[in-house]
Design an enzyme around this catalytic site. Structure first.
Site, PDB file in Angstrom:
ATOM      1  N   LEU A  81       0.852  -1.198   0.000  1.00 31.91           N
ATOM      2  CA  LEU A  81       0.000   0.000   0.000  1.00 31.91           C
ATOM      3  C   LEU A  81       0.883   1.241   0.000  1.00 31.91           C
ATOM      4  O   LEU A  81       2.009   1.208   0.489  1.00 31.91           O
ATOM      5  CB  LEU A  81      -0.896  -0.024   1.241  1.00 31.91           C
ATOM      6  N   CYS A  85       4.213   7.083  -4.950  1.00 34.13           N
ATOM      7  CA  CYS A  85       5.121   8.021  -4.283  1.00 34.13           C
ATOM      8  C   CYS A  85       6.345   7.325  -3.701  1.00 34.13           C
ATOM      9  O   CYS A  85       7.476   7.680  -4.015  1.00 34.13           O
ATOM     10  CB  CYS A  85       4.355   8.826  -3.238  1.00 34.13           C
ATOM     11  N   CYS A  90       7.926  10.366  -5.658  1.00 34.27           N
ATOM     12  CA  CYS A  90       8.488  11.352  -4.700  1.00 34.27           C
ATOM     13  C   CYS A  90       9.773  10.866  -4.032  1.00 34.27           C
ATOM     14  O   CYS A  90      10.720  11.644  -3.869  1.00 34.27           O
ATOM     15  CB  CYS A  90       7.527  11.675  -3.567  1.00 34.27           C
ATOM     16  N   HIS A 140       7.847  -0.011   2.194  1.00 38.56           N
ATOM     17  CA  HIS A 140       6.584  -0.657   1.788  1.00 38.56           C
ATOM     18  C   HIS A 140       6.123  -1.617   2.886  1.00 38.56           C
ATOM     19  O   HIS A 140       4.922  -1.741   3.166  1.00 38.56           O
ATOM     20  CB  HIS A 140       6.769  -1.479   0.506  1.00 38.56           C
ATOM     21  N   PHE A 502      17.374  31.423  15.398  1.00 43.03           N
ATOM     22  CA  PHE A 502      18.394  31.976  14.517  1.00 43.03           C
ATOM     23  C   PHE A 502      19.656  31.118  14.540  1.00 43.03           C
ATOM     24  O   PHE A 502      20.036  30.666  15.602  1.00 43.03           O
ATOM     25  CB  PHE A 502      18.720  33.387  14.999  1.00 43.03           C
TER      26      PHE A 502
END
Ligand SMILES: Cc1cc2nc3c(=O)[nH]c(=O)nc-3n(C[C@H](O)[C@H](O)[C@H](O)COP(=O)(O)OP(=O)(O)OC[C@H]3O[C@@H](n4cnc5c(N)ncnc54)[C@H](O)[C@@H]3O)c2cc1C
Ligand SMILES: NC(=O)c1ccc[n+]([C@@H]2O[C@H](COP(=O)([O-])OP(=O)(O)OC[C@H]3O[C@@H](n4cnc5c(N)ncnc54)[C@H](OP(=O)(O)O)[C@@H]3O)[C@@H](O)[C@H]2O)c1
Length: 524
Positions: A81, A85, A90, A140, A502
């Site tokens: 499933l 991607c 991706c 997976h 920062f």
């Protein structure tokens, strides 16, 4: 391949490693593997929906339906499933883009500090593709484990599905019925319909990871100028190969802010990318043995012939809608995208469509959210979903993130806008270490023009942030959240009083604070 033999896993507990091993086996020996069936025979409720495709849309939609107390069934042709991607889109793209960024750094600092001499060094493409191929099945395994044991999804995997009617799907020789069908089979890459397009040596993002079986030579042709073409092309270029982008119109049209576009294209050219705009590949010639040998390109100046053994097509995607159009008669646009309303309903009652098959934006957030919204509607919620005003990103050798308007669009709409940017407006060239931020520090101090670009766009009168653009590294995360605040009407005054960590990738907070005290805003 349709499989009649089922392996019933419903009463079994499979560890992540066991899933991993089984998936690997299925992908290596597709003919010998069985369909995987996880249906709870003790549950006699009718399915609220069958998800045709268990990719991003199908899996997230299923999880939501379960969470709301509904019963779902996913059918997917792959043994896992999660869809394209993690398998070929991706995730490999992020690996290749990371390699591109690392190699650009290594080449920029070749033979300095701790960096090796990269002069003339061409690194392997296939080695990185193989690295991905070896690693992809572990994730997976996690998806299957999570879906079965934690999300309690019901599914049939490793066998294709076929629509029968608006309540029925066939898979592994059986028919399954549900109150609704949610159709989400994704999209597949476009290919050029020209002589030679089927030769060995012509790839797209799918075939690259499935089929690359040799190390490409020193010249690469990339067709297209959108995300896929540029992301893969920058990887190929960073390996040390001559890389020519053949773009029929203009490269990176999706980067609507002119200055950001200019910065990106300048840097691509600086590291060696060749960008041939207004050009088209007209033919790919055989080397005499069935491989790509050379490419004929029509340019504004005339025809060019380039010797190469490797062509990559990054020309967009074709929604896999034909099956639903043929069997159910759902309405689709000319580009193949299935037409849905804001409830994700198609023109056929009880049939929903989600993800890439409904067209752009073809992005994960839209695939997942459309699956979830379809489920919510089926489960009785009055929802409305149309993707708009979302943040976006891509990679060149850099990470590029953006949201809202370009400077040009904002000037057109608001007249007076305030621009805060880094580096600041400067006619003199720029040789000082700014912007300086995480992962850009070496560039900032040694080659400042390569250390990125960032711009915040504010509608001067309302003081609201209306656009943000960032080239560099690490800003993508912030843009997910910044976009929500911008949609809620974030002003420069509010942004200027956030607490910055920062140094950070975007300097928007502290730069806004420097200007927020002004009644009449000024650029910075
Ligand atoms: C190169 C590339 C890189 C990308 N990178 C990103 C990124 O970084 N970030 C991002 O947000 N988006 C990215 N995208 C887009 C993203 O991958 C898609 O938007 C998303 O995967 C679409 O999800 P989906 O559920 O619609 O389809 P998919 O996830 O493709 O799922 C469709 C499923 O349907 C199954 N299926 C198809 N036909 C059948 C059949 N007949 N029977 C049974 N099952 C079937 C398939 O096996 C698949 O599992 C990228 C796309 C490309 C091409
Ligand atoms: N988030 C991510 O990082 C990511 C990564 C990859 C893909 N995706 C998504 O996946 C989808 C596909 O991406 P994509 O970049 O492949 O497609 P795209 O954005 O549609 O871009 C297609 C490119 O190919 C060109 N093209 C199309 N047809 C052509 C033809 N016949 N001949 C020559 N050139 C042609 C287009 O040129 P014109 O501009 O002239 O039309 C454009 O440059 C998009 O929705 C994208 O957002 C997302």
């Amino acid at each position: 391949m349709d499989k009649q033999v089922l392996w019933d896993v419903n009463k079994e507990f499979l560890t992540i490693n066991e899933w991993h091993e089984y998936i690997e086996n299925c992908l290596e020996n597709p003919e010998d593997s069985k369909a995987i069936c996880n249906i709870n025979a003790d549950d006699d409720r009718e399915f609220d929906a069958i998800f045709f495709g268990g990719g991003a849309g199908g899996r997230f939609g299923s999880a939501y339906m379960r969470a709301m107390g509904g019963r779902q069934l996913i059918v997917d042709r792959w043994p896992f499933l999660g869809g394209s991607c993690p398998h070929n889109a991706c995730v490999p793209h992020h690996l290749f883009s990371e390699v591109a960024a690392e190699l650009m750094l290594a080449r920029t600092f070749s033979d300095q500090y701790w960096f090796p001499n990269m002069d003339g060094v061409v690194t392997n493409i296939k080695e990185i593709v193989d690295l991905f191929r070896r690693g992809r099945n572990g994730p997976h395994g996690i998806m299957n484990f999570q879906s079965k044991e934690q999300l309690r999804l019901e599914f049939i995997l490793n066998t294709p599905a076929r629509l029968i009617d608006n309540h029925t799907v066939e898979a592994a020789g059986q028919r399954f019925k549900a109150k609704n069908i949610i159709y989400g089979p994704g999209a597949s890459p476009y290919s050029l319909n020209i002589p030679g397009a089927d030769l060995h040596g012509v790839y797209d993002y799918e075939t690259l990871v499935e089929e690359l079986d040799y190390e490409p030579g020193n010249t690469v042709i990339v067709v297209g100028g959108g995300k896929t073409a540029v992301e893969y092309g920058c990887f190929f270029q960073a390996t040390g190969r001559r890389t020519i982008f053949v773009v029929r119109s203009k490269i990176l049209k999706l980067i609507r802010d002119g200055e950001t576009h200019g910065y990106l294209v300048d840097r691509m050219k600086e590291v060696g990318c060749e960008i041939w705009e207004g050009s088209e590949v007209t033919e790919i010639e055989d080397d005499g043995e069935g491989n790509v040998g050379r490419v004929l390109i029509k340019t504004p100046e005339g025809e060019e012939i380039v010797d190469t053994d490797f062509v990559f097509m990054g020309m967009g995607e074709n929604p896999r809608s034909q099956h639903a159009v043929d069997v159910l008669g759902v309405k689709a646009r000319n580009d193949g995208a299935i037409i849905v309303n804001d409830k994700l309903q198609t023109s056929v009652p009880n049939v929903y469509a989600i993800g890439d098959v409904i067209g752009g934006p073809m992005e994960m957030f839209k695939a997942r959210k459309s699956g979830v919204y379809a489920s919510r509607h089926i489960m009785g919620e009055d929802i409305s979903y149309t993707p708009k005003d979302f943040p976006d990103f891509m990679h060149t050798h850099y990470e590029v993130s953006w949201l809202g308007m370009s400077e040009e669009e904002a000037r057109e709409k608001y007249g007076k806008v305030t621009i805060i940017k880094m580096p600041p407006e400067n006619d003199d060239g720029l040789d000082v270490a700014l912007p300086a931020s995480d992962r850009m520090m070496m560039y900032a101090f040694a080659v400042p023009r390569m250390s990125g670009f960032q711009k915040l766009i504010i509608a001067s009168e309302s003081r609201k942030v209306v656009g943000a653009w960032h080239v560099g590294c690490g800003a993508k995360d912030a843009f997910q959240f910044l976009n929500v605040m911008v949609k809620k009407g974030l002003t420069i005054d509010e942004l200027g009083f956030f607490d910055e960590l920062f140094l950070n990738p975007t300097h928007f907070i502290q730069l806004s604070r420097l200007r927020a005290g002004l009644k009449q805003l000024e650029d910075l």
